[in-house]
Motif scaffolding. Structure first.
Motif, mmCIF file in Angstrom:
data_model
loop_
_atom_site.group_PDB
_atom_site.id
_atom_site.type_symbol
_atom_site.label_atom_id
_atom_site.label_comp_id
_atom_site.label_asym_id
_atom_site.label_seq_id
_atom_site.Cartn_x
_atom_site.Cartn_y
_atom_site.Cartn_z
ATOM 1 N N ARG A 61 3.857 -21.289 112.972
ATOM 2 C CA ARG A 61 3.141 -20.029 112.783
ATOM 3 C C ARG A 61 3.496 -19.355 111.456
ATOM 4 O O ARG A 61 2.606 -18.851 110.767
ATOM 5 C CB ARG A 61 3.388 -19.083 113.960
ATOM 6 C CG ARG A 61 2.813 -19.637 115.259
ATOM 7 C CD ARG A 61 3.074 -18.752 116.441
ATOM 8 N NE ARG A 61 4.502 -18.657 116.684
ATOM 9 C CZ ARG A 61 5.080 -17.769 117.483
ATOM 10 N NH1 ARG A 61 4.337 -16.890 118.116
ATOM 11 N NH2 ARG A 61 6.374 -17.759 117.660
ATOM 12 N N HIS A 62 4.773 -19.366 111.083
ATOM 13 C CA HIS A 62 5.174 -18.763 109.811
ATOM 14 C C HIS A 62 4.596 -19.544 108.629
ATOM 15 O O HIS A 62 4.138 -18.958 107.654
ATOM 16 C CB HIS A 62 6.704 -18.702 109.696
ATOM 17 C CG HIS A 62 7.343 -17.846 110.735
ATOM 18 N ND1 HIS A 62 7.837 -18.375 111.907
ATOM 19 C CD2 HIS A 62 7.559 -16.511 110.794
ATOM 20 C CE1 HIS A 62 8.338 -17.392 112.640
ATOM 21 N NE2 HIS A 62 8.171 -16.246 111.990
ATOM 22 N N LEU A 79 -3.809 -20.515 113.731
ATOM 23 C CA LEU A 79 -3.257 -19.288 114.315
ATOM 24 C C LEU A 79 -4.084 -18.769 115.488
ATOM 25 O O LEU A 79 -3.540 -18.129 116.387
ATOM 26 C CB LEU A 79 -3.107 -18.213 113.237
ATOM 27 C CG LEU A 79 -1.978 -18.486 112.232
ATOM 28 C CD1 LEU A 79 -2.055 -17.510 111.073
ATOM 29 C CD2 LEU A 79 -0.617 -18.431 112.909
ATOM 30 N N MET A 135 5.429 -9.782 114.233
ATOM 31 C CA MET A 135 6.380 -9.805 113.129
ATOM 32 C C MET A 135 7.463 -8.734 113.283
ATOM 33 O O MET A 135 7.169 -7.584 113.591
ATOM 34 C CB MET A 135 5.644 -9.591 111.810
ATOM 35 C CG MET A 135 4.645 -10.677 111.460
ATOM 36 S SD MET A 135 5.395 -12.256 111.060
ATOM 37 C CE MET A 135 6.061 -11.877 109.448
ATOM 38 N N LEU A 190 9.057 -15.701 106.667
ATOM 39 C CA LEU A 190 7.837 -15.774 105.872
ATOM 40 C C LEU A 190 8.165 -15.752 104.376
ATOM 41 O O LEU A 190 7.618 -16.541 103.605
ATOM 42 C CB LEU A 190 6.897 -14.630 106.236
ATOM 43 C CG LEU A 190 5.586 -14.556 105.459
ATOM 44 C CD1 LEU A 190 4.773 -15.837 105.612
ATOM 45 C CD2 LEU A 190 4.781 -13.348 105.903
ATOM 46 N N GLU A 199 -6.007 -20.229 109.479
ATOM 47 C CA GLU A 199 -6.568 -19.233 110.390
ATOM 48 C C GLU A 199 -6.932 -19.872 111.732
ATOM 49 O O GLU A 199 -6.665 -19.288 112.787
ATOM 50 C CB GLU A 199 -7.810 -18.573 109.768
ATOM 51 C CG GLU A 199 -7.525 -17.740 108.540
ATOM 52 C CD GLU A 199 -7.531 -18.518 107.224
ATOM 53 O OE1 GLU A 199 -7.373 -17.880 106.183
ATOM 54 O OE2 GLU A 199 -7.674 -19.765 107.240
ATOM 55 N N ARG A 223 0.306 -15.294 119.561
ATOM 56 C CA ARG A 223 0.367 -14.287 118.498
ATOM 57 C C ARG A 223 1.812 -14.128 118.035
ATOM 58 O O ARG A 223 2.739 -14.135 118.845
ATOM 59 C CB ARG A 223 -0.171 -12.962 119.020
ATOM 60 C CG ARG A 223 -0.164 -11.864 118.001
ATOM 61 C CD ARG A 223 -0.743 -10.594 118.609
ATOM 62 N NE ARG A 223 -0.445 -9.459 117.790
ATOM 63 C CZ ARG A 223 -1.214 -9.031 116.800
ATOM 64 N NH1 ARG A 223 -2.352 -9.631 116.553
ATOM 65 N NH2 ARG A 223 -0.875 -7.982 116.079
ATOM 66 N N MET A 252 -1.852 -18.919 104.422
ATOM 67 C CA MET A 252 -2.914 -17.929 104.269
ATOM 68 C C MET A 252 -2.662 -17.044 103.062
ATOM 69 O O MET A 252 -3.576 -16.784 102.276
ATOM 70 C CB MET A 252 -3.034 -17.069 105.531
ATOM 71 C CG MET A 252 -3.668 -17.793 106.685
ATOM 72 S SD MET A 252 -3.700 -16.811 108.214
ATOM 73 C CE MET A 252 -4.523 -15.324 107.687
ATOM 74 N N LEU A 293 0.990 -18.609 108.226
ATOM 75 C CA LEU A 293 0.858 -17.310 107.553
ATOM 76 C C LEU A 293 1.104 -17.447 106.059
ATOM 77 O O LEU A 293 0.380 -16.868 105.248
ATOM 78 C CB LEU A 293 1.837 -16.301 108.151
ATOM 79 C CG LEU A 293 1.479 -15.742 109.511
ATOM 80 C CD1 LEU A 293 2.613 -14.887 110.055
ATOM 81 C CD2 LEU A 293 0.196 -14.935 109.438
#
Length: 72
Positions: free
Chosen positions: A56-57, A13, A21, A29, A10, A18, A63, A60
């Motif tokens: 970034r992927h 990110l 998607m 992802l 988190e 940003r 997470m 995610l």
């Protein structure tokens, strides 16, 4: 020449652009999630001095899998 640290996905990110998607991003992802399910190594994410990033992927996916800390 960078420094490797651990942080929450988190937090990573919040420091990067940003990710809006789309179908392509969804496919990436899903692949990342499958790789994690297979126990494959996750490459460290990157925050570069020029403001660009990589991961970034992966963040995610981390997470979704409730991974507390990732390498950056």
């Amino acid at each position: 020449d960078g420094k490797l640290v651990k942080m929450s996905p988190e937090k990573f990110l919040k420091k990067v652009r940003r990710l809006n998607m789309d179908d392509h991003d969804d496919a990436i992802l899903k692949r990342q999630l499958k790789d994690l399910d297979k126990g494959e190594h996750m490459e460290p994410m990157q925050l570069r001095a020029d403001g660009t990033e990589d991961g970034r992927h992966r963040a995610l996916a981390a997470m979704v899998k409730e991974i507390d800390k990732v390498q950056v």
